[in-house]
Enzyme design. Sequence first.
Site, PDB file in Angstrom:
ATOM      1  N   SER A 184      45.847   7.946 -42.655  1.00  0.00           N
ATOM      2  CA  SER A 184      46.373   7.965 -41.290  1.00  0.00           C
ATOM      3  C   SER A 184      45.392   7.414 -40.258  1.00  0.00           C
ATOM      4  O   SER A 184      45.824   6.919 -39.219  1.00  0.00           O
ATOM      5  CB  SER A 184      46.796   9.370 -40.909  1.00  0.00           C
TER       6      SER A 184
ATOM      7  N   HIS B  65      52.672   7.530 -43.536  1.00  0.00           N
ATOM      8  CA  HIS B  65      52.514   6.234 -42.865  1.00  0.00           C
ATOM      9  C   HIS B  65      52.939   5.055 -43.737  1.00  0.00           C
ATOM     10  O   HIS B  65      52.748   3.903 -43.357  1.00  0.00           O
ATOM     11  CB  HIS B  65      51.063   6.048 -42.407  1.00  0.00           C
TER      12      HIS B  65
ATOM     13  N   LYS C 230      57.477   9.489 -38.364  1.00  0.00           N
ATOM     14  CA  LYS C 230      56.759   8.271 -38.035  1.00  0.00           C
ATOM     15  C   LYS C 230      57.741   7.093 -38.026  1.00  0.00           C
ATOM     16  O   LYS C 230      58.463   6.933 -37.062  1.00  0.00           O
ATOM     17  CB  LYS C 230      55.561   8.099 -38.954  1.00  0.00           C
TER      18      LYS C 230
HETATM   19  C1  LIG Z   1      51.444  12.897 -39.255  1.00  0.00           C
HETATM   20  C2  LIG Z   1      51.037  13.273 -40.632  1.00  0.00           C
HETATM   21  C3  LIG Z   1      51.436  14.471 -41.201  1.00  0.00           C
HETATM   22  C4  LIG Z   1      52.117  15.533 -40.400  1.00  0.00           C
HETATM   23  O1  LIG Z   1      53.426  15.243 -40.174  1.00  0.00           O
HETATM   24  P1  LIG Z   1      54.196  15.936 -38.953  1.00  0.00           P
HETATM   25  O2  LIG Z   1      55.615  15.771 -39.285  1.00  0.00           O
HETATM   26  O3  LIG Z   1      53.761  15.229 -37.725  1.00  0.00           O
HETATM   27  O4  LIG Z   1      53.769  17.382 -38.937  1.00  0.00           O
HETATM   28  C5  LIG Z   1      51.163  14.692 -42.519  1.00  0.00           C
HETATM   29  N1  LIG Z   1      50.466  13.805 -43.253  1.00  0.00           N
HETATM   30  C6  LIG Z   1      50.014  12.663 -42.725  1.00  0.00           C
HETATM   31  C7  LIG Z   1      49.241  11.723 -43.585  1.00  0.00           C
HETATM   32  C8  LIG Z   1      50.270  12.371 -41.398  1.00  0.00           C
HETATM   33  O5  LIG Z   1      49.787  11.268 -40.852  1.00  0.00           O
END
Ligand SMILES: *Cc1c(COP(=O)(O)O)cnc(C)c1O
Length: 384
Positions: free
Chosen positions: A183, A211, A241
């Site tokens: 991330s 991602h 995302k």
């Molecule tokens: C954003 C993210 C999460 C968390 O997801 P949310 O739905 O925002 O709680 C988990 N793992 C990774 C790698 C992320 O980038």
Amino acid sequence: MTDTLTAFARAKTDRLDAERLLRTLIPTRRLDGVRVERGGRRLISFSCNDYLGLTHHPAVKAAAKAAIEVHGAGAGASRLVTGDTPLVSELERRLAAKKGAEAACVFGSGYLANAGIVPTFAGPGDLVLVDELAHSCIWAGAKLSGAQVLAFRHNDLADLESKLAAARAGARHALVATDGVFSMDGDIAPVGDLSRLCRAHDAWLLVDDAHGFGVVGEGGLGVRGLFPDARIDLQMGTLSKALGGYGAYVCATAPVIALLKSRARTFVYTTGLPPANVAAALAALDVIEAEPERVAAPLAKARRLTRALNLPEARSAIVPIVIGPAAKALEAAAALEAQGLLAVPIRPPTVPDGTARLRLAFTAGHPDEAVDRLAAAVRPWLAP
Ligand SMILES: *Cc1c(COP(=O)(O)O)cnc(C)c1O
């Protein structure tokens, strides 16, 4: 006299502030997938994970509104009680089919998903190995599990293998967990090799595709698309995302999903996802399937920037510009903001000490001209 709790909090926040590590919330109105308004100014954001611009897509918004009209604003209870809207089973079927898995389980968020998945499959007497740069919620799940938890060096198969060789025999079960696309770095885990290593040591593999899905791999299939032959026991991802909404999922075999639905505490003891979020995710999947050119765009934009700056070619929609000290990253971000470009500085503990950075995220709606302006603005901050 202040009470001791307030004094404790103040001492801590004062220290964070002195180290330029205090976080503050800045009200930001997102106008679409690309533009935001902050402090009365319009900026082009390179800090949103809305890779496909689906947070503001008309069909996605319409699906959410229609679901509210039919199913209400909230789920009303845990999915195991009365919160299991029929929409969510449809979403689980869609996700499982896409990922080539038997079944799927939708969670309230990515954080909840990983915090619940890891302790369902690992406990005292087991071994959990986590890439050192994996997302905070994987670490939270690992710590909650009560298993022996070891970090392996980032994307370092030799380090993982030596840790497995040393500790696997003493553990009942072993779980290896990693981000697929990292991330804060935008690089990609060697999932094919990880899967082989896991098989050789009878370890289970969890890959977090937050991602990846919608951005990398054939048709935006994510890590599954990049490594079609890998055995990924737990294919986790988010709806927040590229899909532009909120929530998360994991795809696996039917018995694995059945166990999660009975035992994952962050599934059992929490309210189901609001129907609007489920409907939005379904509509977002339709857009992804119908518009391959939209899916291809974020990576192309990221590569436009890495080409312009002579950086290693982007492998995802995320390009880190590592600046070093937190104060300097704040300075760089302020300089960009003065030019109408929003690149929020990412500081420790989100990234390791001394690696504060501008984490640039590219989305389908970014005009090439904006990417070129960003490249020019970032150039003075590149390490010599
Ligand atoms: C954003 C993210 C999460 C968390 O997801 P949310 O739905 O925002 O709680 C988990 N793992 C990774 C790698 C992320 O980038």
